[in-house]
Design an enzyme around this catalytic site. Sequence first.
Site, PDB file in Angstrom:
ATOM      1  N   MET A  16       0.851  -1.196   0.000  1.00 35.13           N
ATOM      2  CA  MET A  16       0.000   0.000   0.000  1.00 35.13           C
ATOM      3  C   MET A  16       0.885   1.245   0.000  1.00 35.13           C
ATOM      4  O   MET A  16       0.439   2.334   0.381  1.00 35.13           O
ATOM      5  CB  MET A  16      -0.934  -0.013   1.207  1.00 35.13           C
ATOM      6  CG  MET A  16      -1.909  -1.188   1.153  1.00 35.13           C
ATOM      7  SD  MET A  16      -3.431  -0.923   2.082  1.00 35.13           S
ATOM      8  CE  MET A  16      -2.811  -0.651   3.710  1.00 35.13           C
ATOM      9  N   GLY A  22      11.327  -2.724   5.410  1.00 27.64           N
ATOM     10  CA  GLY A  22      10.646  -4.025   5.416  1.00 27.64           C
ATOM     11  C   GLY A  22      10.111  -4.362   4.024  1.00 27.64           C
ATOM     12  O   GLY A  22      10.284  -5.480   3.523  1.00 27.64           O
ATOM     13  N   HIS A  23       9.471  -3.367   3.378  1.00 27.56           N
ATOM     14  CA  HIS A  23       8.973  -3.597   2.012  1.00 27.56           C
ATOM     15  C   HIS A  23      10.151  -3.865   1.064  1.00 27.56           C
ATOM     16  O   HIS A  23      10.069  -4.726   0.181  1.00 27.56           O
ATOM     17  CB  HIS A  23       8.244  -2.356   1.486  1.00 27.56           C
ATOM     18  CG  HIS A  23       6.980  -2.010   2.201  1.00 27.56           C
ATOM     19  ND1 HIS A  23       6.851  -0.895   2.991  1.00 27.56           N
ATOM     20  CD2 HIS A  23       5.772  -2.625   2.223  1.00 27.56           C
ATOM     21  CE1 HIS A  23       5.621  -0.833   3.466  1.00 27.56           C
ATOM     22  NE2 HIS A  23       4.950  -1.867   3.032  1.00 27.56           N
ATOM     23  N   GLN A  46     -10.364  -2.459   2.550  1.00 26.49           N
ATOM     24  CA  GLN A  46      -9.861  -3.167   3.723  1.00 26.49           C
ATOM     25  C   GLN A  46      -9.808  -2.289   4.965  1.00 26.49           C
ATOM     26  O   GLN A  46      -9.333  -2.714   6.008  1.00 26.49           O
ATOM     27  CB  GLN A  46      -8.509  -3.822   3.431  1.00 26.49           C
ATOM     28  CG  GLN A  46      -7.343  -2.868   3.237  1.00 26.49           C
ATOM     29  CD  GLN A  46      -6.088  -3.616   2.773  1.00 26.49           C
ATOM     30  OE1 GLN A  46      -5.992  -4.043   1.632  1.00 26.49           O
ATOM     31  NE2 GLN A  46      -5.147  -3.798   3.679  1.00 26.49           N
ATOM     32  N   LYS A 134       4.891  -9.943   9.091  1.00 27.46           N
ATOM     33  CA  LYS A 134       4.307  -9.146  10.184  1.00 27.46           C
ATOM     34  C   LYS A 134       2.783  -9.234  10.158  1.00 27.46           C
ATOM     35  O   LYS A 134       2.139  -9.240  11.184  1.00 27.46           O
ATOM     36  CB  LYS A 134       4.749  -7.682  10.092  1.00 27.46           C
ATOM     37  CG  LYS A 134       4.271  -6.893  11.316  1.00 27.46           C
ATOM     38  CD  LYS A 134       4.921  -5.545  11.380  1.00 27.46           C
ATOM     39  CE  LYS A 134       4.263  -4.553  10.454  1.00 27.46           C
ATOM     40  NZ  LYS A 134       2.864  -4.220  10.862  1.00 27.46           N
ATOM     41  N   GLN A 138      -3.017 -12.200   7.775  1.00 21.57           N
ATOM     42  CA  GLN A 138      -3.221 -11.905   6.344  1.00 21.57           C
ATOM     43  C   GLN A 138      -2.543 -12.983   5.487  1.00 21.57           C
ATOM     44  O   GLN A 138      -3.137 -13.491   4.520  1.00 21.57           O
ATOM     45  CB  GLN A 138      -2.646 -10.524   6.032  1.00 21.57           C
ATOM     46  CG  GLN A 138      -2.501 -10.223   4.551  1.00 21.57           C
ATOM     47  CD  GLN A 138      -2.133  -8.774   4.272  1.00 21.57           C
ATOM     48  OE1 GLN A 138      -2.978  -7.901   4.384  1.00 21.57           O
ATOM     49  NE2 GLN A 138      -0.893  -8.520   3.909  1.00 21.57           N
ATOM     50  N   SER A 170       6.782  -0.534  10.263  1.00 18.34           N
ATOM     51  CA  SER A 170       5.403  -0.428   9.799  1.00 18.34           C
ATOM     52  C   SER A 170       5.212   0.968   9.225  1.00 18.34           C
ATOM     53  O   SER A 170       5.765   1.942   9.755  1.00 18.34           O
ATOM     54  CB  SER A 170       4.451  -0.623  10.984  1.00 18.34           C
ATOM     55  OG  SER A 170       3.166  -0.136  10.664  1.00 18.34           O
ATOM     56  N   SER A 171       4.399   1.064   8.182  1.00 17.62           N
ATOM     57  CA  SER A 171       4.107   2.394   7.632  1.00 17.62           C
ATOM     58  C   SER A 171       3.414   3.251   8.684  1.00 17.62           C
ATOM     59  O   SER A 171       3.476   4.476   8.630  1.00 17.62           O
ATOM     60  CB  SER A 171       3.208   2.267   6.400  1.00 17.62           C
ATOM     61  OG  SER A 171       3.827   1.424   5.456  1.00 17.62           O
ATOM     62  N   ARG A 172       2.737   2.602   9.638  1.00 19.58           N
ATOM     63  CA  ARG A 172       1.996   3.367  10.663  1.00 19.58           C
ATOM     64  C   ARG A 172       2.908   3.873  11.783  1.00 19.58           C
ATOM     65  O   ARG A 172       2.462   4.665  12.602  1.00 19.58           O
ATOM     66  CB  ARG A 172       0.854   2.523  11.233  1.00 19.58           C
ATOM     67  CG  ARG A 172      -0.259   2.277  10.219  1.00 19.58           C
ATOM     68  CD  ARG A 172      -1.450   1.567  10.834  1.00 19.58           C
ATOM     69  NE  ARG A 172      -2.600   1.581   9.951  1.00 19.58           N
ATOM     70  CZ  ARG A 172      -2.969   0.561   9.159  1.00 19.58           C
ATOM     71  NH1 ARG A 172      -2.267  -0.556   9.139  1.00 19.58           N
ATOM     72  NH2 ARG A 172      -4.040   0.663   8.379  1.00 19.58           N
TER      73      ARG A 172
HETATM   74  O1  PAF Z   1      -0.250  -5.814   3.416  1.00 18.58           O
HETATM   75  C1  PAF Z   1      -0.660  -4.878   2.729  1.00 18.58           C
HETATM   76  O2  PAF Z   1       0.027  -3.884   2.513  1.00 18.58           O
HETATM   77  C2  PAF Z   1      -2.051  -4.959   2.113  1.00 18.58           C
HETATM   78  O3  PAF Z   1      -2.943  -5.584   2.972  1.00 18.58           O
HETATM   79  C3  PAF Z   1      -2.063  -5.628   0.721  1.00 18.58           C
HETATM   80  C4  PAF Z   1      -1.623  -7.083   0.794  1.00 18.58           C
HETATM   81  C5  PAF Z   1      -1.134  -4.865  -0.217  1.00 18.58           C
HETATM   82  C6  PAF Z   1      -3.472  -5.601   0.144  1.00 18.58           C
HETATM   83  O4  PAF Z   1      -3.958  -4.322   0.019  1.00 18.58           O
END
Ligand code: PAF
Length: 282
Positions: A16, A22-23, A46, A134, A138, A170-172
Amino acid sequence: MAPLKQDGPLVLVPTMGALHEGHLDLVRLGSQLGQVVVTVFVNPTQFGPNEDFGSYPRTLERDLELLSQLPVAGVFSPDTSEIYGAGLEVTVQPGHRGLGLCGGDRPGHFAGVLTVVAKLFGLIQPDIAIFGRKDAQQCLVIGQMVEDLKMPIQLVDASTRREPDGLAMSSRNRYLSESQRRQALCLSKALQAGKEAIVDGCRSRSEIQNTMLDLLQEADLVEYAEVRQVPGLGDDEIISGRTLLAVAAKVGPARLIDNFVLEINPENMVTDSYLLGTGRES
Ligand code: PAF
Protein backbone atom coordinates in the site's frame (compact mmCIF):
# COMPACT_ATOMS: atom_id res chain seq x y z
CA MET A 1 0.35 -2.27 -17.21
CA ALA A 2 2.31 -3.13 -20.37
CA PRO A 3 3.18 -6.84 -20.60
CA LEU A 4 6.70 -7.62 -19.36
CA LYS A 5 9.21 -9.57 -21.41
CA GLN A 6 9.19 -12.65 -19.24
CA ASP A 7 12.59 -13.63 -17.94
CA GLY A 8 12.10 -16.26 -15.23
CA PRO A 9 9.20 -16.33 -12.77
CA LEU A 10 7.11 -13.19 -12.31
CA VAL A 11 7.16 -12.16 -8.65
CA LEU A 12 4.48 -9.88 -7.24
CA VAL A 13 5.13 -7.72 -4.18
CA PRO A 14 1.79 -6.09 -3.30
CA THR A 15 2.03 -3.00 -1.07
CA MET A 16 0.00 0.00 0.00
CA GLY A 17 3.05 2.23 -0.48
CA ALA A 18 4.66 4.37 2.25
CA LEU A 19 7.54 1.99 1.70
CA HIS A 20 10.11 1.24 4.40
CA GLU A 21 13.04 -1.15 4.64
CA GLY A 22 10.65 -4.02 5.42
CA HIS A 23 8.97 -3.60 2.01
CA LEU A 24 12.36 -3.23 0.34
CA ASP A 25 13.38 -6.57 1.88
CA LEU A 26 10.37 -8.17 0.14
CA VAL A 27 11.57 -6.70 -3.15
CA ARG A 28 15.16 -7.87 -2.55
CA LEU A 29 13.92 -11.36 -1.75
CA GLY A 30 11.68 -11.29 -4.82
CA SER A 31 14.55 -10.30 -7.07
CA GLN A 32 16.37 -13.48 -6.05
CA LEU A 33 13.37 -15.49 -7.25
CA GLY A 34 12.49 -13.77 -10.54
CA GLN A 35 11.34 -10.52 -12.11
CA VAL A 36 9.66 -8.29 -9.54
CA VAL A 37 6.52 -6.24 -10.04
CA VAL A 38 5.55 -4.02 -7.09
CA THR A 39 2.00 -2.75 -6.72
CA VAL A 40 1.24 0.41 -4.75
CA PHE A 41 -2.45 0.76 -3.95
CA VAL A 42 -4.12 2.00 -0.77
CA ASN A 43 -7.08 -0.34 -0.87
CA PRO A 44 -10.21 1.37 0.48
CA THR A 45 -12.19 -1.84 1.03
CA GLN A 46 -9.86 -3.17 3.72
CA PHE A 47 -10.35 -0.12 5.97
CA GLY A 48 -13.27 0.15 8.37
CA PRO A 49 -15.38 3.34 8.51
CA ASN A 50 -13.49 4.70 11.55
CA GLU A 51 -10.03 3.62 10.43
CA ASP A 52 -7.16 5.56 8.86
CA PHE A 53 -7.90 5.25 5.12
CA GLY A 54 -8.03 9.06 4.77
CA SER A 55 -4.80 9.69 6.63
CA TYR A 56 -2.86 6.62 5.46
CA PRO A 57 0.50 7.96 4.21
CA ARG A 58 0.64 8.32 0.43
CA THR A 59 4.24 8.88 -0.67
CA LEU A 60 4.28 7.63 -4.26
CA GLU A 61 7.12 9.85 -5.46
CA ARG A 62 9.42 8.71 -2.65
CA ASP A 63 8.28 5.08 -3.13
CA LEU A 64 9.22 5.22 -6.82
CA GLU A 65 12.57 6.74 -5.95
CA LEU A 66 13.29 3.92 -3.46
CA LEU A 67 12.18 1.27 -5.94
CA SER A 68 14.33 2.77 -8.71
CA GLN A 69 17.38 1.77 -6.67
CA LEU A 70 16.35 -1.91 -6.66
CA PRO A 71 15.99 -4.56 -9.38
CA VAL A 72 12.31 -3.95 -10.10
CA ALA A 73 10.85 -4.75 -13.53
CA GLY A 74 7.62 -2.78 -13.05
CA VAL A 75 5.54 -0.74 -10.63
CA PHE A 76 1.74 -0.76 -10.90
CA SER A 77 0.01 2.05 -9.05
CA PRO A 78 -3.62 1.94 -10.14
CA ASP A 79 -6.43 4.40 -9.43
CA THR A 80 -9.35 3.17 -7.35
CA SER A 81 -11.48 3.16 -10.53
CA GLU A 82 -9.04 0.76 -12.26
CA ILE A 83 -9.50 -1.73 -9.45
CA TYR A 84 -13.12 -1.13 -8.47
CA GLY A 85 -14.53 0.62 -11.55
CA ALA A 86 -16.74 -2.34 -12.40
CA GLY A 87 -18.27 -2.22 -8.91
CA LEU A 88 -17.98 -4.56 -6.00
CA GLU A 89 -20.53 -7.29 -6.57
CA VAL A 90 -18.25 -10.30 -6.43
CA THR A 91 -15.95 -10.38 -3.42
CA VAL A 92 -13.76 -12.99 -1.77
CA GLN A 93 -14.68 -13.82 1.82
CA PRO A 94 -12.19 -15.36 4.24
CA GLY A 95 -12.72 -18.80 5.73
CA HIS A 96 -12.24 -19.65 9.41
CA ARG A 97 -8.71 -18.23 9.45
CA GLY A 98 -10.22 -14.78 9.12
CA LEU A 99 -12.10 -15.11 12.42
CA GLY A 100 -10.70 -13.54 15.58
CA LEU A 101 -7.38 -11.67 15.91
CA CYS A 102 -7.44 -8.77 13.40
CA GLY A 103 -10.56 -10.27 11.78
CA GLY A 104 -12.39 -9.78 15.10
CA ASP A 105 -11.21 -6.20 15.62
CA ARG A 106 -11.59 -5.14 11.97
CA PRO A 107 -14.85 -6.57 10.55
CA GLY A 108 -14.69 -6.83 6.74
CA HIS A 109 -10.93 -6.24 6.67
CA PHE A 110 -9.92 -9.63 5.28
CA ALA A 111 -12.69 -9.65 2.67
CA GLY A 112 -11.22 -6.34 1.45
CA VAL A 113 -7.69 -7.76 1.46
CA LEU A 114 -8.65 -11.01 -0.30
CA THR A 115 -10.73 -9.23 -2.92
CA VAL A 116 -7.96 -6.79 -3.86
CA VAL A 117 -5.26 -9.48 -3.77
CA ALA A 118 -7.39 -11.70 -6.04
CA LYS A 119 -7.80 -8.76 -8.44
CA LEU A 120 -4.04 -8.06 -8.39
CA PHE A 121 -3.33 -11.75 -9.01
CA GLY A 122 -5.75 -11.62 -11.98
CA LEU A 123 -4.20 -8.45 -13.40
CA ILE A 124 -0.51 -9.29 -12.91
CA GLN A 125 -0.70 -13.10 -13.13
CA PRO A 126 2.39 -13.71 -11.01
CA ASP A 127 4.09 -17.06 -10.50
CA ILE A 128 5.13 -16.08 -6.98
CA ALA A 129 3.72 -13.51 -4.52
CA ILE A 130 5.58 -12.23 -1.46
CA PHE A 131 3.93 -10.93 1.70
CA GLY A 132 5.42 -9.65 4.94
CA ARG A 133 5.25 -12.05 7.88
CA LYS A 134 4.31 -9.15 10.18
CA ASP A 135 0.76 -9.48 8.80
CA ALA A 136 0.63 -13.10 9.89
CA GLN A 137 -3.12 -13.61 9.75
CA GLN A 138 -3.22 -11.90 6.34
CA CYS A 139 -0.59 -14.37 5.05
CA LEU A 140 -2.57 -17.35 6.34
CA VAL A 141 -5.91 -16.08 5.02
CA ILE A 142 -4.36 -15.47 1.58
CA GLY A 143 -2.75 -18.92 1.80
CA GLN A 144 -6.18 -20.47 2.28
CA MET A 145 -7.63 -18.48 -0.64
CA VAL A 146 -4.86 -19.65 -2.98
CA GLU A 147 -5.29 -23.24 -1.84
CA ASP A 148 -9.09 -23.34 -1.90
CA LEU A 149 -9.50 -21.40 -5.17
CA LYS A 150 -6.68 -23.37 -6.83
CA MET A 151 -4.75 -20.26 -7.79
CA PRO A 152 -1.49 -21.35 -9.46
CA ILE A 153 0.69 -19.03 -7.38
CA GLN A 154 3.47 -19.83 -4.95
CA LEU A 155 3.27 -17.73 -1.79
CA VAL A 156 6.26 -16.66 0.23
CA ASP A 157 6.26 -14.88 3.61
CA ALA A 158 9.31 -12.75 4.29
CA SER A 159 10.62 -12.15 7.79
CA THR A 160 9.76 -8.96 9.67
CA ARG A 161 12.32 -6.14 9.52
CA ARG A 162 12.85 -4.53 12.95
CA GLU A 163 14.42 -1.34 14.21
CA PRO A 164 17.56 -1.95 16.35
CA ASP A 165 15.42 -1.73 19.53
CA GLY A 166 13.01 -4.43 18.29
CA LEU A 167 10.10 -2.32 16.99
CA ALA A 168 8.65 -3.98 13.89
CA MET A 169 8.83 -1.66 10.88
CA SER A 170 5.40 -0.43 9.80
CA SER A 171 4.11 2.39 7.63
CA ARG A 172 2.00 3.37 10.66
CA ASN A 173 5.08 3.95 12.88
CA ARG A 174 5.25 7.42 11.35
CA TYR A 175 2.06 8.31 13.28
CA LEU A 176 4.00 7.94 16.57
CA SER A 177 5.54 10.76 18.63
CA GLU A 178 8.89 10.07 20.29
CA SER A 179 7.30 8.99 23.57
CA GLN A 180 4.66 6.87 21.78
CA ARG A 181 7.49 5.25 19.81
CA ARG A 182 9.04 4.15 23.15
CA GLN A 183 5.62 2.98 24.39
CA ALA A 184 5.20 0.91 21.22
CA LEU A 185 8.15 -1.24 22.23
CA CYS A 186 5.75 -3.07 24.55
CA LEU A 187 4.54 -5.13 21.55
CA SER A 188 7.92 -6.71 20.78
CA LYS A 189 8.70 -6.99 24.51
CA ALA A 190 5.44 -8.90 25.04
CA LEU A 191 6.35 -11.30 22.23
CA GLN A 192 9.85 -11.73 23.60
CA ALA A 193 8.42 -12.58 27.04
CA GLY A 194 6.02 -15.08 25.44
CA LYS A 195 8.89 -16.68 23.55
CA GLU A 196 11.03 -16.88 26.70
CA ALA A 197 8.19 -18.63 28.53
CA ILE A 198 8.02 -21.22 25.73
CA VAL A 199 11.81 -21.66 25.66
CA ASP A 200 11.64 -22.19 29.44
CA GLY A 201 9.18 -25.03 28.87
CA CYS A 202 5.72 -23.46 29.28
CA ARG A 203 3.22 -25.08 26.89
CA SER A 204 0.01 -23.54 28.27
CA ARG A 205 -1.61 -21.20 25.76
CA SER A 206 -3.44 -19.22 28.46
CA GLU A 207 -0.32 -18.76 30.61
CA ILE A 208 1.71 -17.50 27.66
CA GLN A 209 -1.11 -15.16 26.63
CA ASN A 210 -1.27 -13.75 30.18
CA THR A 211 2.48 -13.20 30.19
CA MET A 212 2.19 -11.22 26.94
CA LEU A 213 -0.89 -9.31 28.15
CA ASP A 214 0.99 -8.09 31.25
CA LEU A 215 3.63 -6.38 29.12
CA LEU A 216 1.13 -5.09 26.59
CA GLN A 217 -0.60 -3.00 29.29
CA GLU A 218 1.84 -0.21 28.50
CA ALA A 219 -0.09 0.43 25.27
CA ASP A 220 -3.06 2.83 25.27
CA LEU A 221 -5.49 0.08 24.27
CA VAL A 222 -4.80 -3.64 24.14
CA GLU A 223 -6.61 -5.42 21.30
CA TYR A 224 -5.25 -8.95 21.66
CA ALA A 225 -2.39 -11.15 22.79
CA GLU A 226 -2.91 -14.59 21.31
CA VAL A 227 -1.17 -17.90 20.83
CA ARG A 228 -2.40 -19.89 17.82
CA GLN A 229 -1.39 -22.89 15.76
CA VAL A 230 0.05 -22.42 12.27
CA PRO A 231 -1.32 -22.66 9.63
CA GLY A 232 -4.90 -23.31 10.80
CA LEU A 233 -4.93 -20.72 13.64
CA GLY A 234 -6.37 -23.33 16.02
CA ASP A 235 -6.42 -22.50 19.72
CA ASP A 236 -5.61 -25.73 21.60
CA GLU A 237 -4.63 -25.07 25.23
CA ILE A 238 -1.45 -27.17 25.04
CA ILE A 239 0.78 -25.83 22.30
CA SER A 240 3.15 -27.80 20.05
CA GLY A 241 4.58 -27.61 16.53
CA ARG A 242 4.41 -24.37 14.57
CA THR A 243 3.08 -21.64 16.82
CA LEU A 244 2.11 -18.01 16.27
CA LEU A 245 2.44 -15.45 19.07
CA ALA A 246 0.46 -12.41 17.92
CA VAL A 247 -0.26 -9.05 19.54
CA ALA A 248 -2.22 -5.95 18.55
CA ALA A 249 -2.57 -2.69 20.45
CA LYS A 250 -3.24 0.99 19.96
CA VAL A 251 -0.51 3.47 20.82
CA GLY A 252 -1.58 7.06 20.32
CA PRO A 253 -3.20 7.23 16.87
CA ALA A 254 -1.60 4.02 15.59
CA ARG A 255 -3.04 0.52 15.65
CA LEU A 256 0.05 -1.68 15.68
CA ILE A 257 0.47 -5.44 15.24
CA ASP A 258 3.43 -7.73 15.65
CA ASN A 259 4.11 -11.46 15.94
CA PHE A 260 6.69 -14.19 16.33
CA VAL A 261 6.35 -17.51 14.51
CA LEU A 262 8.06 -20.34 16.38
CA GLU A 263 8.57 -24.05 15.84
CA ILE A 264 8.48 -26.27 18.92
CA ASN A 265 10.01 -29.50 17.66
CA PRO A 266 9.37 -32.96 19.18
CA GLU A 267 12.62 -32.67 21.19
CA ASN A 268 11.24 -29.41 22.67
CA MET A 269 13.77 -27.25 20.84
CA VAL A 270 12.28 -23.82 19.97
CA THR A 271 13.36 -22.13 16.72
CA ASP A 272 12.10 -19.22 14.63
CA SER A 273 9.76 -20.36 11.86
CA TYR A 274 7.58 -19.19 8.95
CA LEU A 275 3.94 -19.22 7.83
CA LEU A 276 3.66 -20.26 4.19
CA GLY A 277 5.18 -22.90 1.93
CA THR A 278 8.59 -24.04 3.02
CA GLY A 279 9.74 -20.68 4.37
CA ARG A 280 12.47 -18.37 3.17
CA GLU A 281 14.36 -15.62 4.90
CA SER A 282 14.77 -12.23 3.32
O1 PAF B 1 -0.25 -5.81 3.42
C1 PAF B 1 -0.66 -4.88 2.73
O2 PAF B 1 0.03 -3.88 2.51
C2 PAF B 1 -2.05 -4.96 2.11
O3 PAF B 1 -2.94 -5.58 2.97
C3 PAF B 1 -2.06 -5.63 0.72
C4 PAF B 1 -1.62 -7.08 0.79
C5 PAF B 1 -1.13 -4.86 -0.22
C6 PAF B 1 -3.47 -5.60 0.14
O4 PAF B 1 -3.96 -4.32 0.02
